[in-house]
Design a protein around this motif. Structure first.
Motif, PDB file in Angstrom:
ATOM      1  N   SER A 127    -131.525 -62.989   5.229  1.00 27.00           N
ATOM      2  CA  SER A 127    -132.287 -61.772   4.945  1.00 27.00           C
ATOM      3  C   SER A 127    -132.599 -61.028   6.239  1.00 27.00           C
ATOM      4  N   LYS A 128    -132.873 -61.745   7.371  1.00 30.44           N
ATOM      5  CA  LYS A 128    -133.127 -61.094   8.648  1.00 30.44           C
ATOM      6  C   LYS A 128    -131.869 -60.427   9.176  1.00 30.44           C
ATOM      7  N   GLN A 129    -130.738 -61.100   9.018  1.00 31.37           N
ATOM      8  CA  GLN A 129    -129.487 -60.510   9.481  1.00 31.37           C
ATOM      9  C   GLN A 129    -129.155 -59.254   8.670  1.00 31.37           C
ATOM     10  N   GLY A 130    -129.452 -59.261   7.401  1.00 27.89           N
ATOM     11  CA  GLY A 130    -129.222 -58.084   6.555  1.00 27.89           C
ATOM     12  C   GLY A 130    -130.100 -56.927   6.988  1.00 27.89           C
ATOM     13  N   ALA A 131    -131.352 -57.221   7.401  1.00 28.18           N
ATOM     14  CA  ALA A 131    -132.256 -56.167   7.840  1.00 28.18           C
ATOM     15  C   ALA A 131    -131.777 -55.568   9.151  1.00 28.18           C
ATOM     16  N   VAL A 132    -131.314 -56.403  10.071  1.00 25.79           N
ATOM     17  CA  VAL A 132    -130.833 -55.923  11.356  1.00 25.79           C
ATOM     18  C   VAL A 132    -129.548 -55.106  11.154  1.00 25.79           C
ATOM     19  N   ALA A 133    -128.689 -55.565  10.292  1.00 30.04           N
ATOM     20  CA  ALA A 133    -127.427 -54.863  10.045  1.00 30.04           C
ATOM     21  C   ALA A 133    -127.683 -53.527   9.350  1.00 30.04           C
ATOM     22  N   SER A 134    -128.733 -53.423   8.529  1.00 30.66           N
ATOM     23  CA  SER A 134    -128.990 -52.185   7.827  1.00 30.66           C
ATOM     24  C   SER A 134    -129.604 -51.129   8.751  1.00 30.66           C
ATOM     25  N   PHE A 135    -130.213 -51.497   9.855  1.00 32.24           N
ATOM     26  CA  PHE A 135    -130.789 -50.545  10.790  1.00 32.24           C
ATOM     27  C   PHE A 135    -130.008 -50.640  12.096  1.00 32.24           C
ATOM     28  N   PRO A 136    -129.055 -49.765  12.335  1.00 34.47           N
ATOM     29  CA  PRO A 136    -128.164 -49.882  13.502  1.00 34.47           C
ATOM     30  C   PRO A 136    -128.810 -49.326  14.774  1.00 34.47           C
ATOM     31  N   ILE A 137    -129.537 -50.164  15.420  1.00 34.94           N
ATOM     32  CA  ILE A 137    -130.221 -49.761  16.652  1.00 34.94           C
ATOM     33  C   ILE A 137    -129.211 -49.494  17.759  1.00 34.94           C
ATOM     34  N   VAL A 138    -128.185 -50.282  17.805  1.00 38.72           N
ATOM     35  CA  VAL A 138    -127.191 -50.123  18.869  1.00 38.72           C
ATOM     36  C   VAL A 138    -126.506 -48.752  18.748  1.00 38.72           C
ATOM     37  N   ARG A 139    -126.171 -48.378  17.562  1.00 37.93           N
ATOM     38  CA  ARG A 139    -125.515 -47.086  17.354  1.00 37.93           C
ATOM     39  C   ARG A 139    -126.451 -45.936  17.727  1.00 37.93           C
ATOM     40  N   LEU A 140    -127.696 -46.073  17.371  1.00 34.02           N
ATOM     41  CA  LEU A 140    -128.675 -45.043  17.678  1.00 34.02           C
ATOM     42  C   LEU A 140    -128.823 -44.878  19.187  1.00 34.02           C
ATOM     43  N   VAL A 141    -128.862 -45.959  19.911  1.00 37.37           N
ATOM     44  CA  VAL A 141    -129.006 -45.909  21.368  1.00 37.37           C
ATOM     45  C   VAL A 141    -127.780 -45.240  21.985  1.00 37.37           C
ATOM     46  N   ILE A 142    -126.595 -45.531  21.494  1.00 37.59           N
ATOM     47  CA  ILE A 142    -125.366 -44.940  22.043  1.00 37.59           C
ATOM     48  C   ILE A 142    -125.365 -43.427  21.815  1.00 37.59           C
ATOM     49  N   VAL A 143    -125.762 -42.985  20.659  1.00 42.96           N
ATOM     50  CA  VAL A 143    -125.788 -41.557  20.362  1.00 42.96           C
ATOM     51  C   VAL A 143    -126.783 -40.835  21.259  1.00 42.96           C
ATOM     52  N   VAL A 144    -127.962 -41.407  21.458  1.00 46.38           N
ATOM     53  CA  VAL A 144    -128.975 -40.780  22.308  1.00 46.38           C
ATOM     54  C   VAL A 144    -128.476 -40.683  23.744  1.00 46.38           C
ATOM     55  N   VAL A 145    -127.845 -41.735  24.260  1.00 46.56           N
ATOM     56  CA  VAL A 145    -127.334 -41.733  25.635  1.00 46.56           C
ATOM     57  C   VAL A 145    -126.253 -40.659  25.784  1.00 46.56           C
ATOM     58  N   LEU A 146    -125.372 -40.521  24.786  1.00 49.14           N
ATOM     59  CA  LEU A 146    -124.317 -39.502  24.859  1.00 49.14           C
ATOM     60  C   LEU A 146    -124.909 -38.090  24.848  1.00 49.14           C
ATOM     61  N   LEU A 147    -125.930 -37.862  24.036  1.00 49.59           N
ATOM     62  CA  LEU A 147    -126.559 -36.545  24.000  1.00 49.59           C
ATOM     63  C   LEU A 147    -127.228 -36.210  25.331  1.00 49.59           C
ATOM     64  N   ILE A 148    -127.890 -37.162  25.911  1.00 52.20           N
ATOM     65  CA  ILE A 148    -128.539 -36.926  27.205  1.00 52.20           C
ATOM     66  C   ILE A 148    -127.482 -36.662  28.274  1.00 52.20           C
ATOM     67  N   GLY A 149    -126.396 -37.420  28.253  1.00 55.11           N
ATOM     68  CA  GLY A 149    -125.319 -37.213  29.224  1.00 55.11           C
ATOM     69  C   GLY A 149    -124.687 -35.839  29.077  1.00 55.11           C
ATOM     70  N   PHE A 150    -124.482 -35.383  27.863  1.00 51.89           N
ATOM     71  CA  PHE A 150    -123.905 -34.057  27.623  1.00 51.89           C
ATOM     72  C   PHE A 150    -124.847 -32.964  28.135  1.00 51.89           C
ATOM     73  N   GLY A 151    -126.150 -33.139  27.915  1.00 48.98           N
ATOM     74  CA  GLY A 151    -127.134 -32.177  28.414  1.00 48.98           C
ATOM     75  C   GLY A 151    -127.124 -32.104  29.931  1.00 48.98           C
ATOM     76  N   VAL A 152    -127.045 -33.250  30.607  1.00 48.09           N
ATOM     77  CA  VAL A 152    -127.007 -33.277  32.072  1.00 48.09           C
ATOM     78  C   VAL A 152    -125.734 -32.593  32.572  1.00 48.09           C
ATOM     79  N   PHE A 153    -124.619 -32.833  31.902  1.00 48.14           N
ATOM     80  CA  PHE A 153    -123.358 -32.209  32.294  1.00 48.14           C
ATOM     81  C   PHE A 153    -123.449 -30.683  32.201  1.00 48.14           C
ATOM     82  N   LEU A 154    -123.993 -30.173  31.116  1.00 44.87           N
ATOM     83  CA  LEU A 154    -124.137 -28.723  30.968  1.00 44.87           C
ATOM     84  C   LEU A 154    -125.062 -28.143  32.030  1.00 44.87           C
ATOM     85  N   TRP A 155    -126.157 -28.862  32.354  1.00 42.89           N
ATOM     86  CA  TRP A 155    -127.100 -28.382  33.354  1.00 42.89           C
ATOM     87  C   TRP A 155    -126.454 -28.342  34.729  1.00 42.89           C
TER      88      TRP A 155
END
Length: 192
Positions: free
Chosen positions: A31-59
């Motif tokens: 049940s704990k593994q199902g909860a962790v798999a249902s909330f993709p923290i790793v994916r969320l962190v990757i998306v945030v890092v890419l957005l910040i990197g794109f913003g820095v590049f434009l600046w």
């Protein structure tokens, strides 16, 4: 092969698992593994890092835009009216001679023939159909006659036009009837 009815048989009874502490721990881990798999923290962190990197590049590239503007190429000045060349001399002579030119054609007088022509446009079994065709012809400005004839194959009502003095007159009437889709007319000698 014999047919089997799987629907009416239902599901087989499930075996109950004994309630051991090991089984309960496995269920909690799953049940704990199902909860962790249902909330993709790793994916969320990757998306945030890419957005910040794109913003820095434009600046970082905002001040690097080139300020050079292409210079406009000088266009040649259009020639004035005085610089137009003179019109060439016309080589053709017909332009001067054509307005005064007349063509004379010798037309021979048509000989009057002793034959007269008629035009039959339809033949019907009933007088009502013949009257209808006569009305269509009358709308074209032509006068038609209905002639009753009896023969070995019964009574017929013929719609005829004429007499015409020349075949040319009959052809003229035939062409005017073709415009209203009456194309069954035949031209014959008048022998009534």
């Amino acid at each position: 092969m014999a047919q089997r009815d799987y629907v009416s048989r239902g599901r087989p009874p499930q075996k109950k698992k004994p309630n051991n502490k090991n089984n309960q721990r496995k269920q909690v881990k799953q049940s704990k593994q199902g909860a962790v798999a249902s909330f993709p923290i790793v994916r969320l962190v990757i998306v945030v890092v890419l957005l910040i990197g794109f913003g820095v590049f434009l600046w970082s590239i905002k001040d690097n835009a080139s300020t050079e503007v292409d210079t406009e190429i000088a266009r040649p000045v259009a020639p004035t009216e005085e610089a137009l060349p003179e019109l060439p001399e016309e080589e053709w002579e017909y332009i001067r001679t054509l307005p005064g030119y007349e063509v004379e054609v010798d037309v021979e007088a048509q000989e009057k023939s002793d034959k007269r022509y008629l035009m039959q446009c339809a033949s019907f079994r009933t007088r009502a159909q013949a009257e209808e065709m006569k009305a269509k012809i009358a709308f074209q400005g032509l006068e038609a006659l209905i002639r009753h004839s009896s023969g070995s194959n019964g009574d017929w009502f013929r719609v005829i036009l004429g007499p015409y003095e020349s075949k040319r007159d009959a052809e003229k009437a035939k062409h005017s009837l073709r415009k209203v889709n009456i194309a069954t007319c035949q031209i014959w000698y008048w022998n009534l």
